[in-house]
Design an enzyme around this catalytic site. Structure first.
Site, PDB file in Angstrom:
ATOM      1  N   GLU A 295       0.803  -1.242   0.000  1.00  0.00           N
ATOM      2  CA  GLU A 295       0.000   0.000   0.000  1.00  0.00           C
ATOM      3  C   GLU A 295       0.831   1.285   0.000  1.00  0.00           C
ATOM      4  O   GLU A 295       0.366   2.327   0.476  1.00  0.00           O
ATOM      5  CB  GLU A 295      -1.000   0.012   1.185  1.00  0.00           C
TER       6      GLU A 295
ATOM      7  N   HIS B 191       0.298  -0.925  17.479  1.00  0.00           N
ATOM      8  CA  HIS B 191       0.148   0.452  17.971  1.00  0.00           C
ATOM      9  C   HIS B 191       1.347   0.877  18.813  1.00  0.00           C
ATOM     10  O   HIS B 191       1.433   2.023  19.222  1.00  0.00           O
ATOM     11  CB  HIS B 191      -1.142   0.587  18.779  1.00  0.00           C
TER      12      HIS B 191
HETATM   13  N1  GLN Z   1      -5.321  -2.504   4.961  1.00  0.00           N
HETATM   14  C1  GLN Z   1      -5.210  -1.410   5.859  1.00  0.00           C
HETATM   15  C2  GLN Z   1      -3.772  -1.265   6.327  1.00  0.00           C
HETATM   16  O1  GLN Z   1      -3.114  -2.246   6.481  1.00  0.00           O
HETATM   17  C3  GLN Z   1      -6.121  -1.587   7.051  1.00  0.00           C
HETATM   18  C4  GLN Z   1      -6.082  -0.392   7.980  1.00  0.00           C
HETATM   19  C5  GLN Z   1      -7.134  -0.396   9.084  1.00  0.00           C
HETATM   20  O2  GLN Z   1      -7.710  -1.377   9.403  1.00  0.00           O
HETATM   21  N2  GLN Z   1      -7.389   0.722   9.700  1.00  0.00           N
HETATM   22  O3  GLN Z   1      -3.290  -0.186   6.575  1.00  0.00           O
END
Ligand code: GLN
Ligand code: ZN
Length: 764
Positions: free
Chosen positions: A492, A702
């Site tokens: 991504e 996190h």
């Molecule tokens: N596919 C997204 C990522 O990995 C999912 C993010 C989310 O769930 N907030 O960033």
């Protein structure tokens, strides 16, 4: 005469001045005084804007350096013991320590919990009530800000979070002690405050009690009676405006009308139907504040409709008892449409942000008091815009509407039930027990952000940017192969934000340059605006997934954001049901899923982290929402062959009360966040015999901490106690985009090794 009123104004500033000032102070780059000056300037500017717009009831104490619930915590001295507060006036370091955590006397102290404020995307600090909790007036902010405005010649109406809503928004740290049981010791603080406000010259206060629109326990109803009797007795001459919003009072209307307050505010945007019943039972001395201008959305008001409501009220109870107001505080809308120079001119003409909404309130008040003729030009202009919007070809796409009309029930269901699909998928994918994968994103490095910026600024050509991204993808794929992950992702790197990325490529979406709204503290978001029928002009993700798949023989997971999440994180058009807009997004995604499948992608994940957030405030409305939300997801997902594996992902969620809906989504695999709860969250899935595959997260993304192999093995053993090895997937809690490669590499390596160890264990 009716009065023009406001309930709250955005704090952050048109240029996000508050964010800048806060972050500079936190970094140590500016002094406390500089921060306070910046805040003061913003307050002054916002009060003056409201005054100039013709607002006669201007709020104060709606401003906050971080959050208004945290302000209330400070006001009543409800500072949890770990902050070692000495009991005097609450200083700024203590205030920010509660908000953000940090060091105190050489020790790490954690921040207070944060959660969403009703069904908004604003997050508040959750009050924590300690054993033997006491309260005392510990911040004079409401009084100081009232006086500050007074000095500027502006007489304001201070805003307070009501005592009952304050308690209900918090959590008691003591089992068996409900927050409401603290009411008796809280009320004297409010009583003292009202006295002081009165001494400072205030004659009216706005007390927000949004919990009145929810189902209330007998204890809560009693608390309301007790609280408002006490406040009335403490300051009988003070005019109290009791503010409700985000929904209808319904069965609580008689309760609200029975309280000894001077005026009651109703949200007539969300709940216009509550106006009639309110007339019928309104005590003769009570006024109504009518929320006719939408404080939660970005559209211009329809003057005809708003005036019809206002005139009906004026007719029934007399203009003197009517206040014209936004439905709730305007803090949930961006500041000023005028700043949007790049928006399509038509779309822009349909919008009203906070500043424009002030004008609307003032104009509607004039029209009510003096007749429409007094604002004839503005009225006609308003009606032209409303008409334009209603008819615009930019909104209405007949092809989309006929596709929606043609949705048939079989489009929502997969060809075969899960067991048959699983076999078909396994025959193709040959995955081991406990297959490993990630949630989609890999670190968004400074290099990625720089490249994107350069490309946006035209300093990098599209071709160069593309080459850059391809290299990122290739590196990410190579890493995943090296450590031995089973189902890979492309990472991504081409995406800024999981909703924006899709909105930018879909018809019916608009984006602002400055349309910021506060999410929490200094953090702001710029939600897309869905103004028209949604359609997909061309594939959105296929080229990236296809390229990534070409680099490996392992399955490459296609990655999409689900229809409910796209809807929830946008400003949504108000001229049709949300369910329909969601269906339209679902159809556009269905096409994308098809194209991914055709391009040879065998695993596709459709993220729905916002499914739970969309739940209506009242339980009685949940079933309807869950039905259309789940159906929109299924519409996007179910058009594939049995052999294509559909994943979904959710995070930050509690599942107990929506587990049936989650099962009904019928994703082949669901990955969820569960590290922090040490798998406790799985309870719901177990009790309900969740039938499909599940990947409980075992890596808390996190935190910068790199988890060890053994602790991840422990979490997997816990999961294996309740699910079969063929049902469990191994993955992190969420995407890795906020993490650094230095953390991600060892953590994922250990995660894969943990899966290998457990595979051996279950064979024995
Ligand atoms: N596919 C997204 C990522 O990995 C999912 C993010 C989310 O769930 N907030 O960033
Ligand atoms: Zn997530």
């Amino acid at each position: 005469m009716a009065k023009a009123a406001n309930l709250g104004y955005p704090r952050i500033g048109q240029k996000r001045e508050l964010k800048t000032a806060l972050e500079s102070f936190w970094k140590g780059a500016s002094s406390e005084q500089e921060l306070l000056n910046a805040a003061k300037q913003l307050r002054q500017r916002h009060w003056e804007t409201q005054k100039q717009a013709g607002i006669e009831r201007i709020p104060s104490n709606d401003f906050s350096l971080y959050d208004h619930v945290l302000d209330t915590i400070a006001m009543v001295g409800a500072v949890p013991p770990r902050y070692q507060w000495n009991g005097g006036a609450i200083d700024l370091p203590t205030y920010f320590l509660m908000a953000r955590g940090g060091q105190k006397n050489g020790q790490n102290v954690s921040a207070m919990e944060m959660t969403k404020w009703f069904d908004t995307n604003y997050h508040y600090i959750v009050p924590e009530f300690a054993p033997e909790q006491t309260f005392r007036l510990s911040s004079r902010k409401p009084i100081e800000e009232f006086l500050e405005a007074k000095q500027l010649g502006i007489h304001t109406r201070p805003v307070l979070v009501g005592p009952v809503s304050f308690l209900l928004s918090g959590k008691s740290q003591v089992k068996g002690v409900t927050p409401l049981s603290l009411l008796d010791c809280l009320l004297p603080v409010y009583a003292e405050l009202l006295q002081e406000l009165k001494n400072a010259g205030a004659d009216c206060v706005q007390i927000d009690e949004p919990f009145l629109v929810l189902e209330l326990s007998a204890e809560a109803q009693e608390a309301y009676r007790k609280a408002y009797t006490a406040l009335h007795d403490a300051a009988p001459e003070m005019c109290i405006l009791l503010t409700t919003y985000f929904g209808s009072l319904q069965e609580n209307l008689p309760l609200a009308l029975s309280l000894p307050v001077k005026a009651l505010h109703l949200d007539l945007v969300r709940a216009p139907q509550q106006l009639e019943p309110a007339f019928a039972a309104l005590p003769p001395a009570m006024s109504l504040s009518l929320g006719v201008v939408d404080g939660r959305n970005v559209w211009r008001s329809d003057f005809e409709r708003a005036l019809a409501q206002l005139e009906k009220a004026a007719h029934k109870i007399g203009k003197d008892r009517v206040l014209v107001a936004p439905s709730c505080s305007l803090m949930f809308t961006p500041m000023d449409v005028e700043a949007e120079t790049a928006l399509d001119a038509d779309v822009r003409s349909w919008l009203a942000f906070a500043r424009q909404k002030l004008d609307e309130i003032a104009l509607l008040t004039r029209a009510l008091n003096e007749g429409i003729a007094a604002i004839q030009n503005e009225y006609d202009a308003n009606q032209r815009v409303i008409e334009d919007r209603r008819e615009s070809f930019k909104i209405h796409n007949p092809a989309v509407k006929s596709r929606i009309a043609a949705i048939s029930p079989d489009m929502l269901n997969r060809i075969s039930p899960f067991p048959a699909r699983k076999a078909a998928q396994q025959a193709q994918l040959h995955l081991p027990d406990l297959p490993t994968t990630t949630i989609g994103s890999f670190p968004q490095t400074p290099e990625i952000r720089q490249a994107r910026l350069a490309w946006n600024k035209g300093k990098m050509s599209a071709k160069e940017y593309e080459t850059f991204l391809r290299k990122e993808i290739a590196d990410t794929v190579k890493f995943q192969e090296e450590i031995g992950l089973d189902v890979l992702v492309h990472g991504e790197s081409e995406r800024t934000d999981m909703v924006e990325y899709f909105g930018l490529q879909l018809n019916g979406f608009a984006f602002t340059q400055n349309g910021w709204v506060q999410s929490y503290g200094s953090r702001c978001v710029r939600p897309p605006i869905i103004y028209g029928d949604v359609s997909r002009p061309q594939p959105m993700t296929v080229k990236w997934s296809q390229y990534a798949q070409s680099l490996t023989t392992k399955p490459m997971k296609g990655m999409l954001t689900g229809p409910v999440t796209i809807l929830e994180w946008s400003f949504v058009r108000d001229d049709q049901a949300r369910a329909i807009t969601c269906q339209q997004i679902g159809l556009a995604l269905r096409d994308e899923v098809h194209d991914l499948e055709d391009a040879g992608i065998r695993v596709i994940q459709i993220d729905e982290p916002a499914l739970r957030e969309g739940l209506p405030l009242r339980r009685s409305e949940w079933a309807h929402y869950l039905e259309w939300a789940v159906n929109a997801f299924k519409l996007s997902a179910a058009g594939v062959k049995d052999t294509t594996q559909i994943h979904t992902h959710m995070c930050y969620a509690e599942f107990n009360d929506i587990i049936e809906a989650i099962a009904a989504m019928d994703a082949d695999v669901i990955s969820i966040e569960s590290t922090r709860s040490q798998m406790e969250l799985l309870g719901a899935f177990v009790t309900n015999h969740y039938p499909n595959d599940i990947g409980p997260g075992i890596y808390d993304i996190h935190s910068p901490r790199v988890p060890g192999q053994q602790e991840m093995e422990e979490l997997l053993r816990k999961a294996l106690k309740v699910f079969s090895p063929s049902q469990i997937w191994v993955n992190p809690d969420c995407g890795l985009k906020t993490r650094r490669w230095e953390e991600v590499r060892p953590a994922l390596d250990a995660m894969v090794k943990a899966a290998h160890t457990l595979r051996q264990e279950v064979k024995k």
